[in-house]
Scaffold this active site. Structure first.
Site, PDB file in Angstrom:
ATOM      1  N   ASP A  65      28.713  56.102  83.141  1.00  0.00           N
ATOM      2  CA  ASP A  65      29.694  55.778  82.101  1.00  0.00           C
ATOM      3  C   ASP A  65      29.842  56.958  81.145  1.00  0.00           C
ATOM      4  O   ASP A  65      28.906  57.735  80.949  1.00  0.00           O
ATOM      5  CB  ASP A  65      29.229  54.535  81.341  1.00  0.00           C
ATOM      6  CG  ASP A  65      30.334  53.928  80.487  1.00  0.00           C
ATOM      7  OD1 ASP A  65      31.504  54.308  80.663  1.00  0.00           O
ATOM      8  OD2 ASP A  65      30.014  53.071  79.640  1.00  0.00           O
ATOM      9  N   GLU A  66      31.012  57.104  80.537  1.00  0.00           N
ATOM     10  CA  GLU A  66      31.293  58.151  79.531  1.00  0.00           C
ATOM     11  C   GLU A  66      30.911  59.544  80.055  1.00  0.00           C
ATOM     12  O   GLU A  66      30.241  60.325  79.373  1.00  0.00           O
ATOM     13  CB  GLU A  66      30.535  57.848  78.225  1.00  0.00           C
ATOM     14  CG  GLU A  66      30.825  56.497  77.604  1.00  0.00           C
ATOM     15  CD  GLU A  66      32.209  56.410  76.955  1.00  0.00           C
ATOM     16  OE1 GLU A  66      32.999  57.364  77.090  1.00  0.00           O
ATOM     17  OE2 GLU A  66      32.494  55.377  76.324  1.00  0.00           O
ATOM     18  N   GLN A 108      39.005  62.192  75.512  1.00  0.00           N
ATOM     19  CA  GLN A 108      38.135  61.632  74.480  1.00  0.00           C
ATOM     20  C   GLN A 108      36.779  62.340  74.419  1.00  0.00           C
ATOM     21  O   GLN A 108      35.800  61.774  73.930  1.00  0.00           O
ATOM     22  CB  GLN A 108      37.930  60.132  74.709  1.00  0.00           C
ATOM     23  CG  GLN A 108      39.212  59.316  74.584  1.00  0.00           C
ATOM     24  CD  GLN A 108      38.944  57.823  74.621  1.00  0.00           C
ATOM     25  OE1 GLN A 108      38.425  57.227  73.685  1.00  0.00           O
ATOM     26  NE2 GLN A 108      39.310  57.204  75.729  1.00  0.00           N
ATOM     27  N   ARG A 137      42.687  54.189  68.020  1.00  0.00           N
ATOM     28  CA  ARG A 137      41.879  53.079  67.497  1.00  0.00           C
ATOM     29  C   ARG A 137      42.783  51.981  66.953  1.00  0.00           C
ATOM     30  O   ARG A 137      42.334  50.853  66.739  1.00  0.00           O
ATOM     31  CB  ARG A 137      40.962  53.550  66.356  1.00  0.00           C
ATOM     32  CG  ARG A 137      39.927  54.602  66.680  1.00  0.00           C
ATOM     33  CD  ARG A 137      39.111  54.299  67.906  1.00  0.00           C
ATOM     34  NE  ARG A 137      39.717  54.942  69.078  1.00  0.00           N
ATOM     35  CZ  ARG A 137      39.402  54.644  70.343  1.00  0.00           C
ATOM     36  NH1 ARG A 137      38.549  53.677  70.578  1.00  0.00           N
ATOM     37  NH2 ARG A 137      39.960  55.278  71.350  1.00  0.00           N
ATOM     38  N   LYS A 187      38.091  50.142  80.978  1.00  0.00           N
ATOM     39  CA  LYS A 187      37.187  50.835  81.908  1.00  0.00           C
ATOM     40  C   LYS A 187      35.855  50.101  82.052  1.00  0.00           C
ATOM     41  O   LYS A 187      35.259  50.111  83.139  1.00  0.00           O
ATOM     42  CB  LYS A 187      36.989  52.281  81.470  1.00  0.00           C
ATOM     43  CG  LYS A 187      36.412  52.483  80.063  1.00  0.00           C
ATOM     44  CD  LYS A 187      34.945  52.771  80.073  1.00  0.00           C
ATOM     45  CE  LYS A 187      34.445  53.114  78.682  1.00  0.00           C
ATOM     46  NZ  LYS A 187      32.982  53.284  78.631  1.00  0.00           N
ATOM     47  N   THR A 188      35.387  49.444  80.985  1.00  0.00           N
ATOM     48  CA  THR A 188      34.116  48.724  81.089  1.00  0.00           C
ATOM     49  C   THR A 188      34.244  47.552  82.051  1.00  0.00           C
ATOM     50  O   THR A 188      33.334  47.285  82.851  1.00  0.00           O
ATOM     51  CB  THR A 188      33.668  48.228  79.702  1.00  0.00           C
ATOM     52  OG1 THR A 188      33.558  49.335  78.818  1.00  0.00           O
ATOM     53  CG2 THR A 188      32.319  47.526  79.796  1.00  0.00           C
TER      54      THR A 188
END
Length: 767
Positions: free
Chosen positions: A235-236, A266, A612, A47-48
């Site tokens: 973002d986020e 998340q 993770r 996504k970044t």
């Protein structure tokens, strides 16, 4: 306008270089520039890369000048990374982006321009947490409220929550008002805001709340920013709180060119004020929004993704997506049932040693726990086997403030000549023994060459300190004498519990209503549990010294130990997830306080933890945990049952298997039952401190570490030879006087203004 012009737009249908390596959904997220866009980006889906490429595209295609784009992140690190990545795509043009930063940094920049609209000047000060607490304590004192009963930290947390929700003092309803001081929450919130304005200051919560108020109340300011920002990127977005959500919605309503990037699966920070509902209702807030799902994962194997997807599918409040990857199938997720916590730590340690022999770098291994107290058992085990580790996002277990406080009490009991430990606990919790009292003790200790505790005992028999201070000091010394006596017969763990209770430390933590306060109490429970393994206080303190010495292990590869929350955004080849039992994970406290909503957030936390892992993921649960010194049977987390069988291998080290144990376990089956029955704690009534200090045999020399033949008497200060009865002397506090009596190093002096006082000879000089 900035002097550097945007780069020329790419010609033809060829994807621009910043989008050439992106997959089709990522490219769509970059090229869909007009209207609202929800980029629903799963874990590890790049996504970044997509967000920075979109930002570069807006500038490179001349859709907006850099100064016309608002790009909001949650951390300074994320903002720096985004600026660097965009700079690689478009060069120096990125320097003209004044509105790329965190919510707070952008809010502060806006507020500087409009501070007078909320009663501030442009040069206002932003106070930190310490200043905030100090200010609130002043207000509490001024308004005749007991700060011990209604701590400033509790009020600060409450005000912060109100500001995160966009609430001003006048917005607080009757229910909210009752949350502090029996209905005085609103009053103190208003007093606090008024005091901040008088100081030309604001706290971090004000940076957005003030701007939200300005945008709501001043239409011209709102229209100015709506026209300025042609595009908004966030973002986020799943981590936004209410005030951030309202602020963004106002700014985006006119042009509606807002692109938010996030993952509802998340959202794990509700305790910080984050509301998952913000991302869930994005399409309702912005009708016609394009929802672009990034589902191709570049991090984890298919087996890991299947396990994580199966777990999160049990949540009802989610938008839904299906992660997939082109990576090889990989190993199934292992779920291992062990007998107890120590075996859990042993299994993880053995697995790490085996993997290390196979060439797996320890830097690529992580242990992710639900709560910080869980790290203690792994730290102890790794010290035993010589495995290097690091604690990320927090302190090592024995370095946490509350653990150091507890250990200092134990060190003073074991070794009363330990001045460093005595200094740490003499006023912790606060008992009125401030800096002046400590300096008096230090001065006399230096003069006589005696330990600080012995010097304080000496001082308590004089008029050097105020009567109240002397009584408090004597009471503390009496407690220490009592605990030393108890330590001869009581277990170390029960001794610790007694100390925490009788010293007031437990009460201090109980008054701390913050999430940190609850975690500190959990850590002390775990410390007592750790002490159950040791027969004597000496043995345990020696063990702690060895653990602390591991800090000097130096550089090199180390296993990472951290909480699941702290691991968000990180990745490792092999991840261990211990403690998957009901009450540990999901956390019983979270379920009690938040019900179904908290359960779903706990499940999202499990999803984050599993994703993770790049190559291997191992989940462990124990049949028994020792809590408050007693063995307690546990059942595997409900999340273990929700993992899909096709992606999981279930193992157990318990005879008969976990399912048989779960069905047939009874309290009488516990072979450790006799260990659980601790001797009852002795709760002897304390008498006057001075008398107890004497009758309990208070001795400033250690019980085991004393020099042969050296007793308390050997520390007694020798009287000064230059002072005799009739001598004229000067005392800093009482002034001039004449010595009328002398007993060892204690003098009776008739002072000219203070009358007859009993003082130590180290505090006077010949006049």
């Amino acid at each position: 306008m900035p002097e550097t012009a945007p780069l020329p737009a790419p010609a033809g249908d060829t994807p621009p270089p910043y989008a050439a390596r992106l997959n089709p959904p990522q490219q769509r997220a970059v090229l869909t520039t007009e209207g609202p866009v929800l980029m629903l980006a799963g874990a590890g889906t790049g996504k970044t890369a997509a967000l920075t490429a979109r930002l570069a595209h807006l500038i490179a295609t001349r859709r907006a000048w850099p100064s016309e784009i608002l790009c909001v992140t949650f951390t300074n690190k994320a903002a720096r990374e985004m600026r660097e990545r965009v700079g690689r795509h478009i060069g120096d043009a990125v320097e003209g982006m004044p509105w790329l930063g965190t919510f707070h940094s952008i809010g502060a920049k806006m507020l500087r321009r409009h501070a007078e609209l909320v009663g501030l000047k442009q040069n206002y000060t932003i106070i930190d947490t310490d200043d905030q607490l100090r200010l609130l304590k002043q207000l509490i004192t001024e308004n005749d409220l007991d700060e011990k009963r209604w701590p400033a930290r509790q009020l600060a947390g409450l005000i912060d929550r109100w500001k995160n929700r966009g609430l001003n003092p006048e917005d607080i309803d009757a229910v909210e008002n009752e949350a502090y001081a029996n209905g005085r929450g609103q009053q103190f919130y208003r007093l606090y805001q008024d005091r901040l304005k008088a100081l030309n200051a604001c706290d971090f919560g004000d940076l957005l709340l003030h701007m939200l108020n300005i945008l709501r109340r001043h239409r011209d300011v709102l229209e100015q920013y709506q026209q300025r920002f042609k595009y908004i990127l966030v973002d986020e977005y799943q981590d936004t709180n209410q005030v951030q959500y309202l602020w963004l919605r106002l700014l985006a309503q006119e042009r509606r060119n807002i692109c938010v990037v996030g993952d509802d699966d998340q959202s794990i920070y509700s305790w910080r004020g984050a509301e998952v509902a913000n991302i869930l209702k994005f399409e309702k807030d912005f009708p016609g929004a394009a929802v672009i799902k990034l589902e191709q994962n570049y991090r984890s194997t298919p087996q890991i993704l299947t396990a994580a997807s199966g777990l999160i599918a049990a949540n009802s409040e989610r938008l839904g997506k299906q992660l997939w990857t082109e990576l090889p199938q990989g190993e199934k997720v292992r779920v291992i049932g062990v007998w107890d916590g120590p075996e859990e730590a042993r299994r993880v340690g053995e697995e790490m040693e085996r993997r290390e022999r196979e060439g797996l770098p320890l830097d690529q291994v992580a242990i992710l726990v639900r709560a910080q107290y869980q790290t203690r058992e792994f730290e102890d085990r790794f010290i035993q086997i010589g495995l290097n580790y690091r604690i990320v996002g927090g302190f090592r277990f024995y370095e946490r403030a509350e653990i150091r406080d507890a250990l200092a009490y134990l060190r003073v009991i074991e070794q009363p000549a330990d001045d460093l430990a005595f200094e740490r606990i003499h006023n912790q919790p606060k008992r009125g023994l401030g800096a002046k009292a400590l300096e008096a003790m230090r001065r006399h200790a230096r003069r006589t060459g005696s330990p600080l505790a012995a010097a304080s005992l000496d001082l308590a028999d004089t008029d050097e300190l105020p009567a109240r201070t002397r009584n408090t000091l004597v009471g503390l010394l009496g407690q220490i004498a009592h605990w030393r006596q108890v330590a001869e017969t009581e277990t170390p763990a029960n001794l610790l519990r007694m100390v925490l209770n009788e010293s007031g430390y437990d009460d201090m933590l109980a008054r701390d209503r913050s999430a940190e306060g609850a975690g500190r109490a959990d850590n002390l429970v775990e410390l007592a549990r750790a002490m159950e393994d040791y027969d004597t206080l000496t043995d345990f303190l020696e063990h702690v010294s060895l653990v602390m010495d591991n800090e000097a292990a130096g550089d090199g590869e180390k296993v990472t130990i951290m909480t699941m929350h702290a691991a968000k955004g990180l990745e490792f080849d092999h991840v261990f997830l211990p403690g998957w039992e009901e009450g540990v994970f999901p956390s019983q406290r979270a379920l009690d306080e938040g019900g179904l909503a908290s359960l779903e957030e706990e499940r999202r936390l499990g999803y984050v933890a599993i994703t993770r892992a790049r190559r291997r993921c191992t989940i462990l649960h124990a049949a028994n945990r020792r809590i408050f010194g007693q063995w307690t049977s546990s059942i595997p987390s409900r999340f273990v049952d929700e993992l899909p069988d096709e992606a999981v291998i279930r193992e157990t080290t318990m005879t008969g298997g976990a399912s048989l144990w779960r069905a047939n376990w009874s309290e009488t089956d516990d072979p450790f039952a006799h260990v659980a029955r601790d001797a009852p704690m002795r709760n002897q009534q304390r008498g006057p401190g001075w008398q107890r200090a004497l009758t309990a045999g208070y001795d400033p020399t250690p019980r085991r570490l004393a020099e042969p033949g050296r007793s308390a008497a050997s520390f007694a200060a020798k009287p000064r030879a230059d002072i005799a009865i009739g001598a004229r002397v000067f005392h800093d506090k009482f002034g001039y006087g004449t010595v009328e009596g002398q007993e060892g190093n204690k003098l009776e002096i008739a002072f000219e203004t203070g009358g007859l006082k009993r003082v130590l000879d180290s505090f006077v000089t010949l006049a």
